[in-house]
Design a protein around this motif. Structure first.
Motif, mmCIF file in Angstrom:
data_model
loop_
_atom_site.group_PDB
_atom_site.id
_atom_site.type_symbol
_atom_site.label_atom_id
_atom_site.label_comp_id
_atom_site.label_asym_id
_atom_site.label_seq_id
_atom_site.Cartn_x
_atom_site.Cartn_y
_atom_site.Cartn_z
ATOM 1 N N SER A 17 0.855 -1.189 0.000
ATOM 2 C CA SER A 17 0.000 0.000 0.000
ATOM 3 C C SER A 17 0.892 1.240 0.000
ATOM 4 C CB SER A 17 -0.870 0.016 1.241
ATOM 5 O OG SER A 17 -0.072 0.252 2.386
ATOM 6 N N GLY A 18 0.281 2.379 -0.279
ATOM 7 C CA GLY A 18 1.035 3.631 -0.265
ATOM 8 C C GLY A 18 1.697 3.848 1.079
ATOM 9 N N TYR A 19 0.945 3.531 2.107
ATOM 10 C CA TYR A 19 1.463 3.732 3.452
ATOM 11 C C TYR A 19 2.683 2.855 3.720
ATOM 12 C CZ TYR A 19 1.550 4.514 8.442
ATOM 13 O OH TYR A 19 1.936 4.862 9.697
ATOM 14 N N ALA A 55 -4.268 -1.592 -8.819
ATOM 15 C CA ALA A 55 -4.692 -1.330 -7.451
ATOM 16 C C ALA A 55 -5.810 -2.288 -7.065
ATOM 17 C CB ALA A 55 -5.173 0.097 -7.321
ATOM 18 N N ARG A 56 -5.831 -2.650 -5.802
ATOM 19 C CA ARG A 56 -6.825 -3.554 -5.267
ATOM 20 C C ARG A 56 -7.252 -2.944 -3.939
ATOM 21 N NH1 ARG A 56 -6.402 -8.373 -1.995
ATOM 22 N NH2 ARG A 56 -4.253 -7.892 -1.502
ATOM 23 N N THR A 65 -9.719 1.599 5.106
ATOM 24 C CA THR A 65 -9.523 0.821 3.879
ATOM 25 C C THR A 65 -8.206 1.226 3.227
ATOM 26 O OG1 THR A 65 -11.882 0.645 3.505
ATOM 27 C CG2 THR A 65 -10.478 0.431 1.578
ATOM 28 N N LYS A 66 -7.516 0.232 2.724
ATOM 29 C CA LYS A 66 -6.274 0.579 2.042
ATOM 30 C C LYS A 66 -6.299 0.066 0.613
ATOM 31 C CE LYS A 66 -3.725 -3.345 3.951
ATOM 32 N NZ LYS A 66 -2.533 -3.743 4.717
#
Lengths: 196, 196
Positions: A17-19, A55-56, A65-66
């Motif tokens: 994820s971006g995070y 992306a999912r 939500t990620k």
DNA sequence: CACACTTATTCAAATAGTTCAGTAGCCAGA
DNA sequence: TCTGGCTACTGAACTATTTGAATAAGTGTG
């Protein structure tokens, strides 16, 4: 322009994820391509738009939500093509601390010592983090075994570069502290005359 | 923000024109704060406007007129104040080449070798330039004598950092070439199977 | 239960850095 | 004499990066 490929290269390790990427860019990848979370989210948006990653959406309980991103075939291809091309831009180091060191003569030596000691501590901290990543990668094997047998050696080799870099930073700091000490001794117990 | 202080620090060496500074920022100072000529001209304008440097127009025969810049007392003070403050930003390295190395597994090993050899040659070239600057600074003295007796040691110490950095770059490249060679040997004379 | 911290992302604005082009005279080699 | 390169600088447009804040839910500490 290279952030694009840095992100693709980071996703070679698998979906993220971006995070999560922002964490990766804060430790191992920060070694050669730092990026803030904002940069990453924007770049991920762009890469998804270009079909280089997909992306999912993953809804989570008790967590926001990620979106998990992973490389597409097109993304892998573009990354491999980039990685085979000659390097356009030479290494760029930006180091505020070394500007201060360039101008150190004319500053209170105690202030200089403090700066150098702070830098040394920082380098040693980063080195320790790198060493932990290294242990995790080696996973019991020796370096020799790893470099001979592992599927991917790129991440390990770039990590080695980072380790050498930080080790040298720490050593350089120690050298400077020695030099400062000897110069103070040579200037006499009253301390250096020139402070302006 | 730091470009300002990098320029002031460069002017500690004495009066210089924008053009001369752009050369300095291309060799020694590029080690820790690269800047294009355009950035420098803009920054010099700003610093002169703020009274931290002063400009002197020098008409030349057979050459365009140049403007020579030198530090004012205010400029020296601001630089010294900056140099005594704690460092805000950690070192930022931006290296396109290491992104390629991160992604090297999945690229034709011959292309990787070429990249690494190119990088090695580049590092050795830069190292040679640094060594010449070093000889000029030492001017016959040993390093020990210089560091004990010289008025200013900042520029020499930052140069040492640059020398170590490029030396390590070259060594890292050699290590990678060895690793690639051994992996090719281990994969058998037909070469590695995985290229995609 | 208040407070600080972490996960996870987005928006807007400001600052910094790059690229391309142009001016202009001089010098050296083919 | 044409080409390319060096000195010396300027302008405009563009891209990249940083900073600050906002949203929103959850988790751990005293």
């Amino acid at each position: 322009m290279s952030l694009k490929y840095a992100v693709l290269a980071a996703l070679l390790e698998g979906e993220a994820s971006g995070y999560e990427l922002s964490k990766v860019f804060d430790v191992s990848l920060a070694n050669f391509w730092p990026a803030t979370p904002q940069q990453l989210y924007r770049e991920l948006e762009r890469l998804a738009g270009d079909g280089l990653i997909e992306a999912r959406t993953v809804p989570q309980e008790r967590r926001p939500t990620k979106r998990m991103f992973s490389l597409t075939a097109a993304g892998r291809e573009q990354l491999a093509a980039f990685a085979a091309e000659p390097t356009r831009r030479p290494t760029a180091v930006r180091d505020e601390f070394l500007i201060k060191m360039q101008a150190m003569d004319g500053v209170d030596p105690r202030a200089v010592r403090a700066l150098v000691e702070e830098r040394r501590a920082w380098a040693l901290g980063k080195l320790a983090r790198y060493e932990r990543v290294r242990e995790r990668l080696l996973d019991g094997r020796t370096e020799e075994e790893y470099l001979r047998d592992a599927d991917r050696v790129g991440p390990y080799l770039t990590l080695l570069a980072g380790i050498t870099f930080e080790r040298d930073n720490a050593r350089w700091c120690e050298r400077v502290l020695t030099v400062l000490g000897e110069r103070r001794a040579a200037a006499g117990p009253a301390g250096p005359a020139a402070l302006g």
